[in-house]
Design a protein around this motif. Structure first.
Motif, PDB file in Angstrom:
ATOM      1  N   GLU A 281       0.821  -1.207   0.000  1.00  0.00           N
ATOM      2  CA  GLU A 281       0.000   0.000   0.000  1.00  0.00           C
ATOM      3  C   GLU A 281       0.859   1.263   0.000  1.00  0.00           C
ATOM      4  N   ALA A 282       2.049   1.200   0.568  1.00  0.00           N
ATOM      5  CA  ALA A 282       2.924   2.371   0.668  1.00  0.00           C
ATOM      6  C   ALA A 282       4.049   2.351  -0.353  1.00  0.00           C
ATOM      7  N   ALA A 283       4.511   1.165  -0.730  1.00  0.00           N
ATOM      8  CA  ALA A 283       5.639   1.019  -1.654  1.00  0.00           C
ATOM      9  C   ALA A 283       5.319  -0.087  -2.647  1.00  0.00           C
ATOM     10  N   PRO A 284       4.377   0.149  -3.577  1.00  0.00           N
ATOM     11  CA  PRO A 284       3.892  -0.931  -4.444  1.00  0.00           C
ATOM     12  C   PRO A 284       4.930  -1.473  -5.417  1.00  0.00           C
ATOM     13  N   GLY A 285       6.076  -0.800  -5.541  1.00  0.00           N
ATOM     14  CA  GLY A 285       7.132  -1.344  -6.391  1.00  0.00           C
ATOM     15  C   GLY A 285       7.799  -2.571  -5.818  1.00  0.00           C
ATOM     16  N   LEU A 286       7.712  -2.757  -4.480  1.00  0.00           N
ATOM     17  CA  LEU A 286       8.288  -3.928  -3.792  1.00  0.00           C
ATOM     18  C   LEU A 286       9.713  -4.181  -4.269  1.00  0.00           C
ATOM     19  N   LYS A 287      10.513  -3.151  -4.184  1.00  0.00           N
ATOM     20  CA  LYS A 287      11.871  -3.162  -4.754  1.00  0.00           C
ATOM     21  C   LYS A 287      12.760  -4.225  -4.142  1.00  0.00           C
ATOM     22  N   GLU A 288      12.575  -4.516  -2.847  1.00  0.00           N
ATOM     23  CA  GLU A 288      13.485  -5.454  -2.185  1.00  0.00           C
ATOM     24  C   GLU A 288      13.415  -6.849  -2.782  1.00  0.00           C
ATOM     25  N   SER A 289      12.328  -7.188  -3.436  1.00  0.00           N
ATOM     26  CA  SER A 289      12.253  -8.465  -4.145  1.00  0.00           C
ATOM     27  C   SER A 289      12.514  -8.288  -5.634  1.00  0.00           C
ATOM     28  N   LEU A 290      11.944  -7.239  -6.208  1.00  0.00           N
ATOM     29  CA  LEU A 290      12.052  -7.022  -7.648  1.00  0.00           C
ATOM     30  C   LEU A 290      13.506  -6.938  -8.104  1.00  0.00           C
ATOM     31  N   GLN A 291      14.352  -6.268  -7.340  1.00  0.00           N
ATOM     32  CA  GLN A 291      15.734  -6.064  -7.769  1.00  0.00           C
ATOM     33  C   GLN A 291      16.541  -7.359  -7.816  1.00  0.00           C
ATOM     34  N   HIS A 292      16.013  -8.428  -7.228  1.00  0.00           N
ATOM     35  CA  HIS A 292      16.669  -9.731  -7.295  1.00  0.00           C
ATOM     36  C   HIS A 292      16.055 -10.632  -8.370  1.00  0.00           C
ATOM     37  N   GLY A 293      15.242 -10.057  -9.237  1.00  0.00           N
ATOM     38  CA  GLY A 293      14.672 -10.833 -10.326  1.00  0.00           C
ATOM     39  C   GLY A 293      13.386 -11.536  -9.987  1.00  0.00           C
ATOM     40  N   VAL A 294      12.740 -11.178  -8.880  1.00  0.00           N
ATOM     41  CA  VAL A 294      11.425 -11.723  -8.535  1.00  0.00           C
ATOM     42  C   VAL A 294      10.372 -10.897  -9.260  1.00  0.00           C
ATOM     43  N   THR A 295       9.612 -11.526 -10.136  1.00  0.00           N
ATOM     44  CA  THR A 295       8.585 -10.797 -10.889  1.00  0.00           C
ATOM     45  C   THR A 295       7.167 -11.141 -10.446  1.00  0.00           C
ATOM     46  N   SER A 296       7.009 -12.102  -9.530  1.00  0.00           N
ATOM     47  CA  SER A 296       5.680 -12.440  -9.002  1.00  0.00           C
ATOM     48  C   SER A 296       5.815 -12.795  -7.528  1.00  0.00           C
ATOM     49  N   VAL A 297       4.958 -12.212  -6.684  1.00  0.00           N
ATOM     50  CA  VAL A 297       4.979 -12.501  -5.254  1.00  0.00           C
ATOM     51  C   VAL A 297       3.588 -12.921  -4.804  1.00  0.00           C
ATOM     52  N   ILE A 298       3.569 -13.796  -3.809  1.00  0.00           N
ATOM     53  CA  ILE A 298       2.312 -14.238  -3.191  1.00  0.00           C
ATOM     54  C   ILE A 298       2.297 -13.760  -1.750  1.00  0.00           C
ATOM     55  N   PHE A 299       1.229 -13.041  -1.358  1.00  0.00           N
ATOM     56  CA  PHE A 299       1.079 -12.717   0.058  1.00  0.00           C
ATOM     57  C   PHE A 299      -0.256 -13.248   0.565  1.00  0.00           C
TER      58      PHE A 299
END
Length: 573
Positions: free
Chosen positions: A71-89
């Protein structure tokens, strides 16, 4: 509209587990249009030179707790920058799909050890949905970096249907309540949720004022309620994500039996967790044996989630997830201030209880080995670098007495580190090849002062590249992409003509040297310190929906302003 791309001459791992091939990948309108060698470059197409690099699907992280952070940081950079393109919460029975912002803060603050004031700021004025479908409509509007998918949280489901008072009572449900639970769960499945997450782990507690220290609502459900909800998931072909109670291990096989397919359709079950625990080397093999019995002998469809890295934990005094299993240290976490904790520290009965519980090995999950707990920060700099056992030896004390004294003296300003599991590299490489292990469980978005596993999938690829006793690289790629996408029902994890272009361009030479474990950084949005991992030059480009969202570590100019990722609604029939 995504710009057109031509990823030129990379070694393509398509996510199917098949052998890689040298080829080009043409991306038009966000989808893979053609895969072939030596493709001509159409006018106006950006060309990415992948010579000497791997081209693979973006990784999938199946166990995160980004529910509030998105909700505050929708880019989710801490995962994206490692090549994660899909996350499940939506894991561990907690999600944002149902309930108020206040209830979400009270649950996430303690279960996921996140600052309560930060969570309140992130959610301020944003929770305006009242149903799972409306929540998914809300996610469709966020400026996502990666793709997202979610489970419905059982704790939130119970609160919404039963009310806050009744959802925390271990009473038998009546027919109307059962029907209401089923109805809301069906509505979530209609909206495209992956399934339901449930939680039995007594360490997971409220942080709120009235219910401070009480267990999360999912814990109060009976096995009959779990089985009733499992019936809905089985009917709909969806998944139960389960976190069993580490202190009541006899419940693990009861949960596992919900997956069996003898005379009925099996239910997909993804359970925490199969690790090589330092406290009990038999737990990991037992979990994998159980999965084999359920799947082979009883025709089930069960998996255990695992990590491809050591499970390292950093803790601030008694403020650590693993100390929730002891009542004395849980009481410290109930305290809202240092002054309240000091009252406990001065209480001789509390000290005696802490000592007694520390020395008890009954149903202990944390190893409690003070020789393996090393001080990494402390107002007394002379203690830094020593284990608690070493400090005790210099003082001529029992190690547990020294530990209690230091905690009482320094409170949460004494910070220590220990390895909980996966400390034997060769054993780790061996058991990760088990067919019923799922690579995931990063817990990204949670426990930001305690752990960081955001690049765990890259360590799996590194081991595959460097060690002959690891799985082949193409299988390792499949395990973190296509295998997970197909099992959970996600439109992701594969590179094929006509599929959405979620790609990772990776430098295998940098992969050998550039990965780092957890380090401390300052994160202004987190309100202080956050533990993160590093990948150096390993990740060259991260492409989501045809957009180059990360280019050699630099985010797109419109990062967190433009929507790149998409909501992944479950594709299972």
């Amino acid at each position: 509209m995504a710009p057109d791309l031509l990823v030129r001459n990379g070694l393509l791992f398509d996510g199917s587990g098949s052998a890689p091939r040298q080829t080009d990948v043409l991306v038009r309108n966000g989808k893979v249009e053609r895969i072939a060698p030596a493709l001509p470059t159409p006018p106006g197409v950006r060309e990415i030179n992948a010579q000497g690099h791997w081209v693979m699907p973006g990784a999938i992280d199946i166990h995160t707790h980004y529910d509030v952070e998105v909700e505050a940081a929708p880019g989710l950079k801490e995962s994206l920058q490692h090549g994660v393109t899909s996350v499940i919460f939506g894991n561990c029975s907690l999600s944002m799909a149902l309930g108020s912002a206040e209830d979400a803060v009270d649950l996430f603050a303690r279960v996921e050890n996140l600052p309560r004031d930060v969570l309140m700021r992130w959610l301020d004025g944003k929770v305006n949905w009242t149903s799972p479908g409306a929540y998914y409509d809300h996610l469709e509007q966020l400026a996502l970096g990666p793709n997202v998918a979610s489970f419905l949280g059982h704790s939130n489901l119970r609160m919404a249907v039963l009310g806050k008072e009744r959802c925390m009572q271990p009473t038998q449900l009546n027919w109307g309540e059962e029907n209401a639970l089923r109805s809301v769960l069906h509505a979530a499945m209609d909206a495209g949720f992956l399934g339901l997450s449930v939680d039995m782990l007594q360490w997971h507690r409220w942080k709120g004022f009235k219910y401070n220290g009480a267990s999360a609502p999912s814990h109060y459900a009976s096995m009959a309620e779990f089985r009733m909800l499992a019936g809905v998931l089985r009917q709909r072909g969806r998944t139960m994500q389960a976190t069993p109670d580490a202190g009541r291990r006899h419940l693990v096989p009861l949960l596992a039996m919900m997956s069996h397919g003898l005379g009925r359709k099996p239910m997909k079950l993804s359970m925490l967790t199969s690790l090589d625990f330092t406290s009990n080397r038999q737990l990991g093999p037992l979990t994998r044996a159980l999965a084999s019995v359920i799947n082979k002998g009883l025709q089930g469809d069960m998996r255990f989630q695992s990590l491809a890295v050591p499970f390292e934990l950093w803790s601030d005094g008694c403020n650590t997830p693993v100390f929730e299993e002891m009542q004395a240290s849980a009481c410290l976490m109930n305290a809202d201030s240092a002054a309240q904790r000091q009252q406990l520290y001065r209480d001789s009965d509390w000290r005696a209880q802490m000592r007694r519980e520390w020395l008890s090995r009954f149903n202990a999950n944390f190893h409690k080995d003070l020789a393996q707990m090393h001080i990494v920060a402390c107002p007394d700099a002379s203690l830094v670098g020593q284990s608690f056992a070493a400090v005790a030896a210099t003082r001529g004390q029992a190690a547990v007495d020294t530990f209690i004294e230091l905690i009482c003296e320094f409170d949460e300003s004494i910070r220590w580190h220990s390895v909980i599991a996966n400390d034997r590299p060769a054993e780790l490489r061996r058991f990760l090849q088990h067919p019923y292990i799922q690579l995931g469980f990063s817990d990204a978005g949670a426990h930001n002062r305690n752990l960081a596993f955001q690049n765990s999938h890259l360590w799996l690829l590194r081991d595959a590249l460097l060690h002959s006793d690891a799985m082949p690289v193409e299988k390792a790629v499949w395990r973190i992409t296509g295998e997970l996408a197909d099992w959970f029902g996600l439109d992701a994890g594969h590179i094929a003509e006509g599929r959405v272009a979620d790609l990772l361009v990776l430098d295998p030479e940098a992969l050998k040297t550039d990965l780092t474990g957890p380090v401390e950084t300052e994160d202004a949005r987190m309100g202080g310190m956050r533990m993160v991992t590093g990948s150096g030059r390993t990740v060259r480009q991260v492409i989501v929906g045809g957009h180059v969202v990360m280019d050699q570590g630099t985010p797109h100019a419109a990062f967190e302003q433009q929507r790149f990722g998409r909501l992944l609604r479950c594709q299972l029939p």
